[in-house]
Write an enzyme that holds these catalytic residues in place. Sequence first.
Site, mmCIF file in Angstrom:
data_model
loop_
_atom_site.group_PDB
_atom_site.id
_atom_site.type_symbol
_atom_site.label_atom_id
_atom_site.label_comp_id
_atom_site.label_asym_id
_atom_site.label_seq_id
_atom_site.Cartn_x
_atom_site.Cartn_y
_atom_site.Cartn_z
ATOM 1 N N SER A 68 0.830 -1.199 0.000
ATOM 2 C CA SER A 68 0.000 0.000 0.000
ATOM 3 C C SER A 68 0.868 1.254 0.000
ATOM 4 O O SER A 68 1.714 1.414 -0.869
ATOM 5 C CB SER A 68 -0.965 -0.057 1.191
ATOM 6 O OG SER A 68 -2.021 0.847 1.033
ATOM 7 N N ASP A 180 -5.562 -4.174 -2.402
ATOM 8 C CA ASP A 180 -4.519 -3.827 -1.438
ATOM 9 C C ASP A 180 -3.726 -5.033 -0.937
ATOM 10 O O ASP A 180 -4.305 -6.061 -0.568
ATOM 11 C CB ASP A 180 -5.180 -3.129 -0.245
ATOM 12 C CG ASP A 180 -4.212 -2.268 0.538
ATOM 13 O OD1 ASP A 180 -3.160 -2.787 0.941
ATOM 14 O OD2 ASP A 180 -4.514 -1.082 0.747
#
Length: 307
Positions: A68, A180
């Site tokens: 991320s 993610d």
Amino acid sequence: MKRLGNIIRSVQAFGREISRKNGIPSDQRIPAIGVALGGGFARGIAHIGILKVLEEEGIPVRVVTGTSVGALIGASYCSGLSAAELEEVAHNVRFATFARWTLSRFGFANNDRMVKFLTRTLKVKTFEELRIPLGVSATDFNTGEGVVFHSGSIIDPVRASCAYPGMFLPVEIRGRYLVDGMLSHPVPSRPAREMGAERVLAVHLKGTWNKNGAPRHLFDVIGQAFAIAQDQMSSQWRTAADLVVEPDVAGFAYDDFKRADHLIRAGEVAMRQALPEVRKWLESPEESPIPARARRPVVGPAPMPAD
């Protein structure tokens, strides 16, 4: 797999070269140090403080992996930006720098603005051109499998790694819908070790999204759910880390980009506290890597100094 093998050999060669330049016998070479940067939205700006201290202290980083925001900062650093340049970038970004609100059944925001941001920010655009080997983690939405990118274009893998489920739309790469990396590698310490790191410094951005009882909105619900899941999954990534550094980011909101100075400082404070442990790796290069179950001293969160 061939590309990963090349990375491992490259990382190990870095360690031998550093040892040679420092006059250390080949059987006592400096271990290849990897830094694994976890996710955390704006809180990830604390990673800059971590890198800043490592840079100032001359700690040789040979591998970086990121999830991320950790992937975004890791890519920027590995492409050639200094910690000082990263600080300057951090002071000028906001949520709208990366995302735009949209109407979709797959999420509330699209992170396609990240393409322009990364194109402007990165000094190189492919993994092969990076000055430090990088691994970017994402998660296959359909299978739940963790995916780590090491080759080709950097931009879309970073976008995928930042595609927070429920908030951002999934990113399609080579026919796979990716979200993610926090779902599979909250802190990508194991990928760092698989890429050849012999000592892994894992940076965990621990903290709840909302400390005041009831959530304020949907993103507090999603964020707190992820924070809970991260805690439950912690044993999976901690066993691959030699040292876990946890900057004190509990008092920051997911979109606190305007508090970049404080977040960078939180990273610096935590890393300064961890330096004695890292220096042991360099002072005793003849020691073999510590068995996984004996690793993972945790440093942080450290108290923040007064302004």
